[in-house]
Design an enzyme around this catalytic site. Structure first.
Site, PDB file in Angstrom:
ATOM      1  CD  GLU A 159      12.834   3.332   8.410  1.00 32.00           C
ATOM      2  OE1 GLU A 159      12.696   4.284   9.219  1.00 32.00           O
ATOM      3  OE2 GLU A 159      12.858   3.476   7.185  1.00 32.00           O
ATOM      4  CE  LYS A 185      -2.031   2.477   3.214  1.00 33.10           C
ATOM      5  NZ  LYS A 185      -1.846   3.832   2.618  1.00 33.10           N
ATOM      6  CB  CYS A 188      12.860   8.088   9.175  1.00 36.05           C
ATOM      7  SG  CYS A 188      13.736   7.124   7.954  1.00 36.05           S
ATOM      8  CD  GLU A 209       9.979  11.547  12.791  1.00 38.60           C
ATOM      9  OE1 GLU A 209       8.892  10.955  12.907  1.00 38.60           O
ATOM     10  OE2 GLU A 209      10.976  11.047  12.246  1.00 38.60           O
TER      11      GLU A 209
END
Ligand code: NAI
Ligand code: MG
Length: 499
Positions: free
Chosen positions: A268, A193, A302, A399
């Site tokens: 991840e 997806k 990331c 983040e």
């Protein structure tokens, strides 16, 4: 289609004009059962690029049927050599289509064309070739057991079966290739997806998968929303593994949902990676390195070097050099050749980052450069260096996923223990950077940092052969390298009595 630009490759024009882009299931392009569509947006303008069919649980179910059929049928009967050549052929086809793919990725995600053309797509090609090479080289082993000599024992590496893969929007095609390469090399079948913000490049890839001759159903692409199509994948009883890249928040939901049928899970997730500059660092490398660590891909990485620790002795000079260079970075639409920083991916991400800029200022950080978003159209954010940051501030802990770095000085006789403790003081552990010309210090710090990847005198280097993944809440399992092959196989022990 709202791209009226003569620079746009004819194949991209044609792709966007073909009207609602279909799902890729069982080797065919199909409409979703519901007939619903959603729009993919060009973040440089905020205009619609094209419509895409939206999948739900019925479509996922149909993809699982197709994948299982391929798994038990032609795919498992193919020789390793044939499978390897097919993956290699896919890489060749991507190479032949490098320019249209790079442009499509830039249009959908916003990232600069110089990056999609020179980084994203070449890495994708390399990735498939790397894994094409592994197909007939990754195997079990003969094991010398302690029993009688007539008991012969060995292991086999068996594919897991139907694997669900859920990817984010920051490197759409690259994330797809990281997940497809290892899965296909080990003989699995896949339902992938794409992220709702960037569904296009994998649908272009689907056409190349058809051309490369993969049996129907080996690879299926689902476009749609996380809480609908994504949840249908993680909850599906006949999907045996989930590989996910995205936020830690969704990673936790996926672990929970996957537990229902004990799916294998690799995650991840997010990061808030430290980047440490020692006083003996080579400025000519460390300054551009620190800029690249946080501004590459608009900071939507990331492993971005989002917490910058600079030794007190060089703090002012280093930040002043960085700010000077940052203020010269060219911001603009990704398709323009000279653009170094494009727009963020979406209005949502733009608002999130804008919120953090406000928060940083409210909490007392000082923007040496940037600190503001551009007025529209498009979702542009100025590259921002915040100084006077302390570790309790929100911008030093959460983040941000935008071009925003939080700079903090460090001190100390030994220069190591204190900064390492501070660098490790995070729930995340994805990447880290170290800048020093002292080889002993470099390795000592690299060993002490709690991170899945440590870059010394470089940052954000990636290669198909090097494993990538997280410590702590940045996830577990590894992508790339030999390690990823282990994540896509189950070990079978075979006992044979030769008497
Ligand atoms: P997200 O984690 O919601 O999306 C990533 C993928 O997960 C997308 O394909 C999405 O459709 C899917 N997803 C969402 N909810 C799901 C669910 N309940 N079940 C299954 N799949 C689901 O990330 P989002 O909202 O796009 O970005 C939010 C933040 O996440 C960013 O600001 C950034 O901090 C972080 N992020 C980290 C990434 C990384 O590379 N580690 C990539 C993208 C975002
Ligand atoms: Mg888009």
């Amino acid at each position: 289609m709202a791209v009226s630009n003569e620079k746009v490759h004819p194949k991209v024009q044609e792709f966007l004009q073909k009207g609602p882009r279909k799902l890729f299931i069982g080797g065919q392009f199909v409409e979703s059962y519901s007939g619903k569509t959603f729009k993919s947006v060009n973040p440089a303008t905020g205009d619609d690029l094209c419509e895409v069919y939206e999948a739900d649980d019925k479509d996922v179910d149909r993809a699982v049927d197709a994948a299982e059929k391929a798994f038990h049928g032609p795919w498992s009967k193919m020789s390793a050599s044939e499978r390897s050549r097919m993956i290699w052929k896919l890489a060749d086809l991507i190479e032949e289509n490098l320019e249209p793919i790079a442009q499509l990725e830039t249009l959908d995600n916003g990232k600069p064309i110089r990056e999609t053309r020179n980084a994203d797509v070449p890495l994708v090609i390399d990735h498939f070739r790397y894994y094409a090479g592994w197909v007939n080289k990754f195997s079990g082993e003969v094991i010398n057991n302690s029993l009688h000599p007539h008991i012969f024992t060995y292991t086999r590496r068996e594919p897991i079966g139907v694997c669900g893969q859920i990817i984010p929007w920051n490197f759409p095609l690259l994330m797809a290739s990281w997940k497809l390469g290892a899965a296909l090399a080990t003989g699995n079948v896949v339902i992938l997806k794409s992220a709702e913000d960037t569904p296009l490049s994998v649908l272009y890839l689907a056409e190349l998968i058809q051309q490369a001759g993969f049996p129907e159903g080996v690879v299926n692409f689902i476009s749609g929303y996380g809480h609908i199509a994504g949840a249908a994948i993680t909850n599906h009883p006949r999907i045996r593994k989930i590989a996910f890249t995205g936020s830690t928040e969704v990673g936790k939901i996926i672990m929970r949902d996957a537990s229902k049928n004990v799916k294998r899970v690799t995650l991840e997730l997010g990061g808030k990676s430290p980047n440490i500059v020692f006083p003996d660092a080579d400025f000519s490398k460390a300054v551009p390195g620190a800029l690249h660590s946080i501004f590459f891909n608009q900071g939507q990485v990331c492993s971005a070097g989002a917490r910058l620790f600079v030794h007190k002795k060089i703090y002012d000079n280093f930040l002043s050099d960085m700010s000077n260079a940052a203020s010269k970075i060219k911001i603009g639409p990704g398709l323009e050749e000279e653009t170094q920083i494009g727009p963020l991916v979406s209005a949502k991400q733009y608002e999130t980052v804008r919120g953090y800029l406000e928060k940083g200022k409210e909490e007392g950080a000082k923007a040496l450069t940037g600190g503001v978003t551009n007025e529209g159209p498009g979702y542009f954010v100025q590259p921002t260096i915040f100084a006077d940051v302390n570790e309790q501030m929100t911008i030093a802990r959460e983040e941000i996923f935008g071009p925003v770095v939080a700079a903090m000085p460090f001190d100390g006789e030994e220069q190591i223990a204190d900064v390492v403790r501070r660098a490790n003081d995070s729930e995340y552990g994805l990447g880290a950077g170290v800048w020093t010309t002292d080889v002993r210090k470099a390795h000592k710090v690299a060993h002490a940092l709690e991170a899945g990847t440590v870059w010394v005198n470089c940052y954000n280097l990636f290669d198909a052969a090097m494993p990538f993944g997280g410590f702590k809440q940045s996830g577990f399992g590894r992508e790339m390298g030999k390690y990823a092959l282990e994540m896509y196989t189950d070990v079978k022990s075979v006992w044979v009595n030769l008497e």
